[in-house]
Design a protein around this motif. Sequence first.
Motif, PDB file in Angstrom:
ATOM      1  N   PRO A 199       0.941  -1.160   0.071  1.00  0.00           N
ATOM      2  CA  PRO A 199       0.061  -0.047   0.054  1.00  0.00           C
ATOM      3  C   PRO A 199       0.603   1.104  -0.011  1.00  0.00           C
ATOM      4  O   PRO A 199       2.010   1.181   0.502  1.00  0.00           O
ATOM      5  CB  PRO A 199      -0.743  -0.136   1.290  1.00  0.00           C
ATOM      6  N   SER A 200       0.202   2.277  -0.369  1.00  0.00           N
ATOM      7  CA  SER A 200       1.142   3.468  -0.504  1.00  0.00           C
ATOM      8  C   SER A 200       0.836   4.248   0.749  1.00  0.00           C
ATOM      9  O   SER A 200       0.087   4.107   1.580  1.00  0.00           O
ATOM     10  CB  SER A 200       0.201   4.410  -1.477  1.00  0.00           C
ATOM     11  N   PRO A 201       1.981   5.126   1.161  1.00  0.00           N
ATOM     12  CA  PRO A 201       2.150   5.718   2.480  1.00  0.00           C
ATOM     13  C   PRO A 201       0.622   6.578   2.525  1.00  0.00           C
ATOM     14  O   PRO A 201       0.254   7.086   1.487  1.00  0.00           O
ATOM     15  CB  PRO A 201       3.285   6.466   2.407  1.00  0.00           C
ATOM     16  N   MET A 202       0.345   6.673   3.566  1.00  0.00           N
ATOM     17  CA  MET A 202      -0.697   7.689   4.164  1.00  0.00           C
ATOM     18  C   MET A 202      -0.234   8.973   4.511  1.00  0.00           C
ATOM     19  O   MET A 202       0.965   9.135   4.971  1.00  0.00           O
ATOM     20  CB  MET A 202      -1.666   7.017   5.220  1.00  0.00           C
ATOM     21  N   ARG A 203      -1.138   9.864   4.724  1.00  0.00           N
ATOM     22  CA  ARG A 203      -0.673  11.161   5.312  1.00  0.00           C
ATOM     23  C   ARG A 203      -0.649  11.196   6.752  1.00  0.00           C
ATOM     24  O   ARG A 203      -1.286  10.820   7.447  1.00  0.00           O
ATOM     25  CB  ARG A 203      -1.878  12.346   4.839  1.00  0.00           C
TER      26      ARG A 203
END
Length: 361
Positions: A199-203
Amino acid sequence: MNYNQLSMDLFFEDKTRIVRKPQNTPRVISLFSGCGGLDLGFKQSGYKIVYANDFDKDAQRVYRENLGEIDDRDILTIDNDEFPECDILIAGFPCQPFSTAGSRLGVDDERGNLYLECLRVINAKRPKVVVFENVRGILSVKNQDGSKLIDTIRESLEELNYNVEIKLLNASDYGVPQNRYRVFIVAFDSKYDKRFVFPSPMRKNESQTVGAVINIPEEVPNQVSWDLSPQSASMVPFITEGGSWKDIPYEHLPKRLKKIRDNMKKYRSPNFYRRFARHEINGTITASAQPENCGIIHPIENRRYTIREVARFQSFPDDFIFFDDTSSDIVGMYKVIGNAVPPKLAKVIADEILYQFWNHI
């Protein structure tokens, strides 16, 4: 909360997708389970832990208190037919030999070969999915012949017909209030013709800051701390919020640290006794919990973080119980928490596997 009774009708939902309960709940074998950080994340995501194993007594106590039964035998003594059938195998095989903060014994240490026990169980039980977690030092550890251990692990899984993906993740990119780099290995049985996509990094957000984490209601348990050593206790008051050992006057340093201060370039400018500020995200919580080597000093009080505070930095919920009756219990709890996989990060990986694999087979 009883983690054995979570609703499994809807695993999670966001703006782009819904992940629903598979027809059959995925069954998990957990090896080198520790106190249950990885297992808790998978339970929260709806998986069923059908077997767990760890040899550490402190970890076993915590696991039984919160998650259920755990096999306390040495894995080397357990026959293949004693493991139940499973859909997924998860394991955080012992990481100390690979740690960049440790002795770097790697595969010369007998613990460095315990991943072979994971491969033995995988070969015997043929899970659809495999998840390994380890410290980032594993990426550079070499076998005795000079080849990289991480390549050996990949090749071993591929020889067992798994599609393997490996990535270094920072837990703070996935909601954990701690900058903690760990390697995840996720492998899908190749017969399903799928590969895991990390998964892509979250804010990042305010809830991940030190100030938010240490704001704990009085009634929450395990708010006790391990006393600092006399030497540390004498130095910590000089360290400002957001500072480090560089704030300590030279005359108050022990001989060893004076030697390092005298030649910072030679010693690569170490940042001992880091005291993270309330607006920062904390550094890695380690099993040793030593203020010299990890950011475990409270930002405004001259003490270590409490057991509950370090548990929060690792993203354990407040109703996950640890032991603190005696000084030996307290030290043991810092160890098992520092060794754990952050449950919040584990749940992110577990959710993604549900969506990418079980929702599409």
